[in-house]
Design an enzyme around this catalytic site. Structure first.
Site: not given
Length: 127
Positions: A3, A16, A20, A46
């Site tokens: 994670d 974002h 990404d 994630e």
């Protein structure tokens, strides 16, 4: 189970597109480290699940720590080009012969992941 630490906050702070790039960077590390016989899959926003064929829990911890260290050595460029660091936590488990199911394996690795996060993140814990 991996994670990316504080990824939601990271996305809100840096956007974002930068998030990404973090996912692509981490995916590349996973792709380079795991074998063709292993199963590697994105498991939510994630989180990533990795199943190592024929590996012990100690093997999984060693590999997970190599992945964690590889990400900690990388940077991702922010929108203004400055380098950003990202960390990852991991939880490892071994298939229990008494209850050899995918659900049990995921449940146990998720407990270990929770323990890694509670212990301060950027670490690997086995359960």
């Amino acid at each position: 189970m991996f994670d990316l630490d504080h990824f939601g906050t990271f996305n809100k702070l840096h956007g974002h597109q930068v998030g990404d790039e973090v996912l692509r960077t981490f995916g590349g590390i996973l792709q380079a480290r795991f074998r063709d016989s292993d199963l590697v899959a994105r498991f939510g926003g994630e989180e990533f699940a990795c199943i190592l064929e024929g590996a012990t829990r100690d093997d999984a911890v060693r590999v997970a720590d190599e992945v964690r260290a590889a990400l900690s050595e990388r940077t991702v460029p922010s929108s203004d080009g400055s380098p950003l660091k990202v960390t990852v936590s991991a939880g490892c488990a071994e298939l229990d012969e008494a209850e050899a199911t995918a659900e049990q394996l995921l449940r146990t690795s998720d407990v270990a992941l929770f323990m890694a996060k509670r212990a301060g993140r950027d670490r690997v814990v086995a359960a």
